[in-house]
Design an enzyme around this catalytic site. Structure first.
Site, short mmCIF file in Angstrom:
data_model
loop_
_atom_site.label_atom_id
_atom_site.label_comp_id
_atom_site.label_asym_id
_atom_site.label_seq_id
_atom_site.Cartn_x
_atom_site.Cartn_y
_atom_site.Cartn_z
N GLU A 165 0.89 -1.18 0.00
CA GLU A 165 0.00 0.00 0.00
C GLU A 165 0.91 1.21 0.00
OE1 GLU A 165 -3.11 -0.02 -0.35
OE2 GLU A 165 -3.97 -1.81 0.52
N CYS A 211 -2.33 9.39 2.60
CA CYS A 211 -2.06 8.82 1.27
C CYS A 211 -3.20 9.17 0.32
CB CYS A 211 -1.90 7.31 1.36
SG CYS A 211 -3.30 6.49 2.13
P1 NAD Z 1 8.35 4.90 4.75
O1 NAD Z 1 8.37 4.12 3.49
O2 NAD Z 1 9.46 5.81 5.04
O3 NAD Z 1 8.24 3.93 6.01
C1 NAD Z 1 7.18 2.99 6.15
C2 NAD Z 1 7.64 1.88 7.08
O4 NAD Z 1 8.69 1.14 6.44
C3 NAD Z 1 8.22 2.35 8.41
O5 NAD Z 1 7.80 1.49 9.42
C4 NAD Z 1 9.73 2.23 8.18
O6 NAD Z 1 10.47 2.04 9.36
C5 NAD Z 1 9.78 0.98 7.33
N1 NAD Z 1 11.01 0.84 6.52
C6 NAD Z 1 11.82 1.80 6.06
N2 NAD Z 1 12.84 1.25 5.33
C7 NAD Z 1 12.63 -0.09 5.34
C8 NAD Z 1 13.32 -1.19 4.76
N3 NAD Z 1 14.41 -1.03 4.02
N4 NAD Z 1 12.82 -2.43 4.96
C9 NAD Z 1 11.70 -2.62 5.67
N5 NAD Z 1 11.02 -1.61 6.26
C10 NAD Z 1 11.46 -0.35 6.09
O7 NAD Z 1 6.97 5.69 4.76
P2 NAD Z 1 6.42 6.72 5.84
O8 NAD Z 1 7.15 8.01 5.71
O9 NAD Z 1 6.34 6.09 7.17
O10 NAD Z 1 4.92 6.91 5.32
C11 NAD Z 1 4.55 7.84 4.36
C12 NAD Z 1 4.30 7.17 3.03
O11 NAD Z 1 3.36 6.11 3.20
C13 NAD Z 1 3.68 8.09 2.01
O12 NAD Z 1 4.27 7.88 0.76
C14 NAD Z 1 2.23 7.68 2.00
O13 NAD Z 1 1.53 7.98 0.80
C15 NAD Z 1 2.34 6.21 2.22
N6 NAD Z 1 1.10 5.68 2.76
C16 NAD Z 1 0.36 4.87 1.95
C17 NAD Z 1 -0.86 4.38 2.42
C18 NAD Z 1 -1.72 3.48 1.59
O14 NAD Z 1 -2.63 2.88 2.15
N7 NAD Z 1 -1.51 3.35 0.30
C19 NAD Z 1 -1.29 4.73 3.69
C20 NAD Z 1 -0.49 5.56 4.47
C21 NAD Z 1 0.71 6.03 4.00
#
Ligand code: NAD
Length: 523
Positions: A242, A276
């Site tokens: 997502e 999002c």
């Molecule tokens: P992010 O990708 O920075 O982090 C998301 C999660 O992934 C965190 O828990 C982080 O610690 C983890 N993570 C980071 N690097 C990783 C790796 N190499 N391996 C495994 N896990 C890792 O995103 P964010 O800043 O927390 O969230 C914002 C983003 O999320 C925006 O782009 C937003 O649009 C998206 N989002 C999407 C939805 C949806 O349902 N489509 C919902 C909410 C947020």
């Protein structure tokens, strides 16, 4: 790659984004601890699955009651860690989870039970088929900070009710809300090893991917999602992704400007634009454009920005300064390209370093960064368009495809346009609330992701389907087994004609040729 020791030595700090107050420091889980959590979850999951869906649903009902009783406390914890107003946390987080539980309580038994598969092929009429939905085993969930409760909770409830165990790695920015979820679930009767939280940064998420989980549900940015997809491909781990969005709002010339402008303002500034599904691009028919942007600017100027704990606050802080910098750089780029700033357009340092004024930009163009990249902040860029075709073309001109909205007084016209937009969800005359419709699937197309959460399709992601076939004639050899020969070939030709010849005569002749097959002697 970080070693276990390096990871274990790190701490994460949960900070209130409105005040800068340190809420708590927590040790990051190391590679070994993450793997151990998954290993502990394995036998616990087997016992959990054996409980049966009715018992698991009863535990979900208990969770729902506990969450309802603690609704304000949970909403306040969300506000302290993420910044959004408490009222907003109640509606967009707590209510969403209570209703997701309601959906699963009412529907999970029916959706998870075995399903008969009637056979059409005459050759297999003596068999009965069934679809059996089995849990994957241990599901890893990696979640973001922006909906720190509703995202992991809705995914977790679906995973648990289907008989999986869950190991959740919440965002390093919002571990406390995840621990609150754990306390509610455990209090309701979910065994500790069936739902576990491992806190840490990206490295802990990467460790979860390397641990022996059976499926991963990831919510976050496109760049992390791609990294996850590559790591998952190495071991063919099934994943749901997502990811980000750049949701367009299309305002047609017959739209109600008063309503649509309020929607644009709420859709762009809810959670300080860090959703999002937030309205990130707005395309308005030229005939309404001036009236629309004026109305958006007036409403935006009335928004009260401040600490989300204050009941009068409409818009809280952003999560951290890095996110403010992205917003700032998109707005500055737009300004440099000559947009009109009708509201906001700068930080609000008097409130704190994480506050950015809700911003309305007019005269934007499609090539600007503000219309191409995910801003994830309180900015509403509005562009004029000539007609429906241009609006659809601009809406589809994006690498993202999470959701979109169409605003019109003509429902049929809205539906027609909705079908032409490349997105996982299109709402006609509303924005964002699809996330709170527990029956509706949530997920995107293109770079916005793979797979679905929420509703029936979200529950389907939490099970693997086994086809179970029972032969009702155990004492009978199948006619298609060895030994072949001329007769058998003729009989089989006849059998095919009997079922598929275009004429009645052809079918009858086929039946006559096939008749002898019942007497054949197989090996
Ligand atoms: P992010 O990708 O920075 O982090 C998301 C999660 O992934 C965190 O828990 C982080 O610690 C983890 N993570 C980071 N690097 C990783 C790796 N190499 N391996 C495994 N896990 C890792 O995103 P964010 O800043 O927390 O969230 C914002 C983003 O999320 C925006 O782009 C937003 O649009 C998206 N989002 C999407 C939805 C949806 O349902 N489509 C919902 C909410 C947020």
């Amino acid at each position: 790659m970080a070693t276990d020791l390096q990871i274990a030595a790190r701490k994460i700090v949960s900070v209130n984004p409105a005040t800068g107050e340190v809420l708590r420091e927590l040790e990051c889980a190391g590679e070994g601890e993450v793997a151990a959590a998954v290993v502990r979850a394995k036998p616990a999951q087997v016992a959990w699955a054996e409980l049966g869906s009715r018992r698991r649903i009863a535990i979900l009902r208990e969770f729902q009651a506990k969450l309802h009783a603690k609704k304000v406390e949970v909403a306040q914890s969300i506000t302290r860690e993420v910044g959004k107003p408490v009222a907003e946390a109640l509606v967009t987080e707590v209510l969403v989870v209570l209703d997701a539980a309601r959906f699963l309580i009412d529907n999970a038994w029916g959706l998870l039970r075995d399903e008969r598969v009637p056979h059409g092929n005459l050759a297999t009429k003596f068999k009965s088929g069934r679809l059996v939905r089995e849990p994957h085993g241990v599901i890893g969930i990696i979640s973001p900070w922006n909906y720190s409760f509703s995202i992991p909770a809705t995914e977790t409830l679906a995973a648990l009710v289907a008989g999986n165990a869950v190991v959740l790695k919440p965002s390093e920015l919002t571990p406390l809300v995840a621990l609150e979820l754990a306390s509610l679930l455990h209090g309701a009767g979910v065994p500790e090893d069936v739902f576990q939280v491992v806190v840490g940064e990206g490295a802990a998420g990467a460790a979860l991917l390397r641990a022996p989980i059976d499926k991963l549900v990831f919510t976050g940015s496109v760049s992390t999602g791609k990294r996850i997809a590559m790591a998952a491909a190495e071991r063919l781990l099934p994943v749901v992704l997502e990811l980000g969005g750049k949701d367009p709002m299309l305002v047609l010339e017959d739209a109600d400007v008063e309503v649509a402008s309020s929607a644009a303002v709420w859709g762009a500034f809810v959670n300080a634009g860090q959703a999002c599904l937030s309205v990130e691009r707005c395309y308005v028919h030229r005939s309404l454009y001036e009236q629309f942007v004026k109305s958006c600017a007036e409403k935006t100027k009335q928004l009260r920005v401040g600490n989300g704990m204050d009941a009068d606050t409409d818009v809280g802080p952003m999560i951290h300064e890095r996110q403010v910098w992205i917003v700032e750089s998109h707005v500055e780029d737009a300004k440099a390209h000559g947009v009109r700033v009708l509201a906001g357009g700068q930080r609000l340092p008097e409130l704190g370093k994480n506050f950015y004024a809700p911003t309305v930009l007019a005269e934007v163009t499609q090539s600007m960064r503000i219309m191409q990249e995910e801003t994830f902040g309180p900015v509403l860029p509005v562009m004029a368009c000539a007609d429906d075709d241009e609006a659809v073309r601009l809406a589809n001109d994006s690498e993202y495809g999470l959701a979109a909205s169409v605003w019109t007084r003509d429902r049929k016209r809205g539906e027609r346009l909705a079908k032409r937009i490349h997105a996982g969800t299109v709402m006609v005359n509303d924005v964002i609330s699809c996330f709170g419709i527990s029956e509706a699937p949530h997920g995107g197309v293109k770079s916005s992701g793979v797979g679905r959460t929420h509703g029936r399709f979200g529950l389907d992601e939490m099970v693997r389907v086994k086809y179970l076939d029972i032969d009702r004639m155990p004492g009978m050899k199948k006619v298609w087994w060895h030994r072949y020969g001329k007769n058998f070939r003729r009989q089989m030709e006849g059998f095919l004609d009997m079922q598929f010849a275009r004429t009645l005569g052809g079918r009858l002749r086929g039946a006559v040729r096939a008749a002898g097959v019942a007497r054949r002697k197989q090996l």
